[in-house]
Design a protein around this motif. Sequence first.
Motif, mmCIF file in Angstrom:
data_model
loop_
_atom_site.group_PDB
_atom_site.id
_atom_site.type_symbol
_atom_site.label_atom_id
_atom_site.label_comp_id
_atom_site.label_asym_id
_atom_site.label_seq_id
_atom_site.Cartn_x
_atom_site.Cartn_y
_atom_site.Cartn_z
ATOM 1 N N ILE A 9 3.199 4.352 7.214
ATOM 2 C CA ILE A 9 1.895 4.671 7.949
ATOM 3 C C ILE A 9 1.571 3.541 8.775
ATOM 4 N N VAL A 10 1.491 1.758 8.220
ATOM 5 C CA VAL A 10 0.900 1.694 8.649
ATOM 6 C C VAL A 10 1.350 0.922 10.422
ATOM 7 N N PHE A 11 2.189 1.304 10.620
ATOM 8 C CA PHE A 11 3.350 1.374 11.745
ATOM 9 C C PHE A 11 3.349 1.997 12.891
ATOM 10 N N ALA A 12 3.352 3.885 11.732
ATOM 11 C CA ALA A 12 3.146 4.483 12.860
ATOM 12 C C ALA A 12 1.546 4.992 13.251
ATOM 13 N N ILE A 13 0.696 4.143 12.621
ATOM 14 C CA ILE A 13 -1.023 4.084 13.356
ATOM 15 C C ILE A 13 -1.183 2.718 14.343
ATOM 16 N N ALA A 14 -0.689 1.387 13.789
ATOM 17 C CA ALA A 14 -0.529 0.528 14.705
ATOM 18 C C ALA A 14 0.228 0.872 16.596
ATOM 19 N N LEU A 15 1.438 0.926 16.018
ATOM 20 C CA LEU A 15 1.134 0.881 17.134
ATOM 21 C C LEU A 15 1.171 2.617 17.955
ATOM 22 N N ALA A 16 0.502 3.599 17.210
ATOM 23 C CA ALA A 16 0.297 4.626 17.876
ATOM 24 C C ALA A 16 -0.979 3.837 18.690
ATOM 25 N N LEU A 17 -2.367 3.393 18.165
ATOM 26 C CA LEU A 17 -3.474 2.483 18.652
ATOM 27 C C LEU A 17 -2.499 1.413 19.472
ATOM 28 N N LEU A 18 -1.688 0.801 19.448
ATOM 29 C CA LEU A 18 -1.382 0.137 20.862
ATOM 30 C C LEU A 18 -0.579 0.607 22.187
ATOM 31 N N THR A 19 -0.031 1.078 21.979
ATOM 32 C CA THR A 19 0.982 2.018 22.946
ATOM 33 C C THR A 19 -0.263 3.230 23.546
#
Lengths: 200, 567
Positions: A9-19
């Motif tokens: 969950i964390v990586f899906a959201i955080a990397l979506a916002l970043l990239t």
Amino acid sequence: MLREIRPAIVFAIALALLTGLAYPLAITGIASVVFPDQAQGSLIVRNGQVIGSRLIGQNFTSARYFHGRPSATTAADPADATKTVPAPYNAASSMGANLGPTSKALAERLQADVGRLKAENATDPVPVDLVTTSGSGLDPDISPAAAFFQAQRVAKARQLPEARVRALVTEHTAGRMLGFLGEPRVNVLALNLALDQMTP
Amino acid sequence: MTLIGWLQIAVFCALVLALTRPLGGYMTRVFNGERTVLFPLLRPLESALYRLGGIDEKREQHWLTYTVAMLLFHVGGFVILYALMRLQAFLPFNPAGQTAVAPDLSFNTAVSFLTNTNWQNYGGESTMSYLVQMLGLTHQNFLSAATGIALSIALVRGFARASFKTIGNFWVDLTRCTLYVLLPICIVFALFLVWQGIPQTLGPSVEATTLEGAKQTIAVGPVASQVAIKMFGTNGGGFFNANAAHPFENPTALSNLLQMVAIFAIGAALTNVFGRMVGNERQGFAILAAMAVLFVAGGAVTYWAEASGTPVLHSLGLAGGNMEGKEVRFGIVASALFAVVTTAASCGAVNAMHDAFTALGGMIPLINMQLGEIIVGGVGAGLYGMLIFVVITMFVAGLMVGRTPEYAGKKIEAKEMKMAMLAILCLPLMILGWTAIAVVFPPAAAATGNAGPHGFSEILYAYTSQTANNGSAFAGLSANTPFYNLSGGIAMLVGRFFVIIPAMAIAGSLAAKKAVPASAGTFPTTGGLFIGLLIGVILIVGGLTFFPALALGPVVEHLAMQANTLF
């Protein structure tokens, strides 16, 4: 395995916002400062009005202008939104004709266009790019041969000496990039703008 | 064919080869967790992500955990992307007022971008809001690429390690790939592309009044940031419908050259990463050499076919090759080369309409994909696909001499072979199976844009492209129907995960094995004999499987074309 759910969950959201947000917005910001003209679409503005983009072809039909390549783009039919009608150089809906080498429709279209062009200029061979559709339907360029092919018609329509028109084509011919990349070409919109400046 | 045409091909190859070792060395250091030049800048962000996710970066995963983590991550990505498309009408960054994307099209598109396919049953400029293009599609361009690379690194570790239970940590590989490899390269490349003329704006479409007084609506958007990763990540999904043929996605011959280099750069470098990690760079060069032979052969055929033109063009006195569907600024050679590059890798961006290629010119892209996209291939996917072929090649070589095959110091045994065969078989199952169903299902067969054998090629190309996770199309096929959206979605999922899961099983199994020291009886895998054998296995496996289908499509069409038969 369950302990992988939190990072999922964390990586899906955080990397979506970043990239998906930070990166494209940062590029937008930098581009608007460093390359403002290109970032907006390389627009040509005359008297405060946008007349097009240097990179996007326009539909020319008048004998007074050089014509671009045939375009296969379409637009929604005003009478029936589920159907489309031909709309050459529709820069809101790019597409090619997608007709294969054994297509009867393509052969008939080519034959008709070659016939029409031969009636206009019987001396020069018909350049292949002037009767084939481009991949995007928005090709801004034609080959130098395709421009010279039309010089006679344009000169007559504008009552200019043909030599002057041909000189203008030469002036607007761009060579291969770095001397070896791509093909020599003439930007049709730029050429026609120059024509208008010569004989308004 | 001209000298200057061959020069363009040679310069392209030289640029890719020049990048292979430096980029390979850099990526090796990144995935080994060593300090790299960007470490001081990005390390705080990396650590913050691990803390947020509750990850211990030192703790590695068993291959099953690694695979499950990857799958769970994809579930999250799917939900975000699907929801964005369905809800775009209510969300910001939508100046054109795009309405909700239909459920079947949203499913196909979400699967498509998740699996690094980027098959598009929609026109970008007429369907998607800027928010979907950025937060949905650009984001998945990055993460499907990072996933592919991470998985290939895990498989390489399988070869490189001995008596290990683990193959790395998925979250760490994913994060390092995104932060240290993809983002920095894309920031530089996106700005280069804007300089060349690609728009990057959040403003609405431009309303222009043409010289002849007509209205022209010019679609723009945050294009450059997406094009950069679509090439480096071998995703290939266009911001616009016409993809890299659109002047706003590929404005110049120079942007075209560097976009092609970008497609191959990471995939080629990964062969070098493999060589470095198994302790012998020549192992990587041998694989790259096999790829290069297949690539140059395909490139020469397509260039020749397109430069030769068609009988219809010749009969009308039109010289200069088959320019139908191609752009003047690229011409024949840069269009033919792009088509071969984009299908050799699993990119799928197109700078000319493949549907309008000559029969043989269009057959090479088909073959490239049907071989499993192992000629450089998709980022990561190309390497693990190629290593599966290597496993089979070594098995065949072992059979010839009656010895247990070894590769990179590891014994190849029954388990690896079973997994490799599973991965190889999903391609024909999906491609030929769905094509067969589509041609006998009347609504699907009626969707072709061309009649005769070319129509069959359109359907074959659609399932080939989706199963192989390529994304390019013979775009005359009207594939935005529930049948094509759903069947294509299944083909993409099977084509991606039924290669990935066996590849990870191989990785886990190899990592657990003891290393076998090379002996006099070991078949050397760095020389010409190995390269030739590998190419042979690839062509025989692919050729035997797909030749009958190709015979019905492009081969028949070529013969019809020569006989002046039109449909």
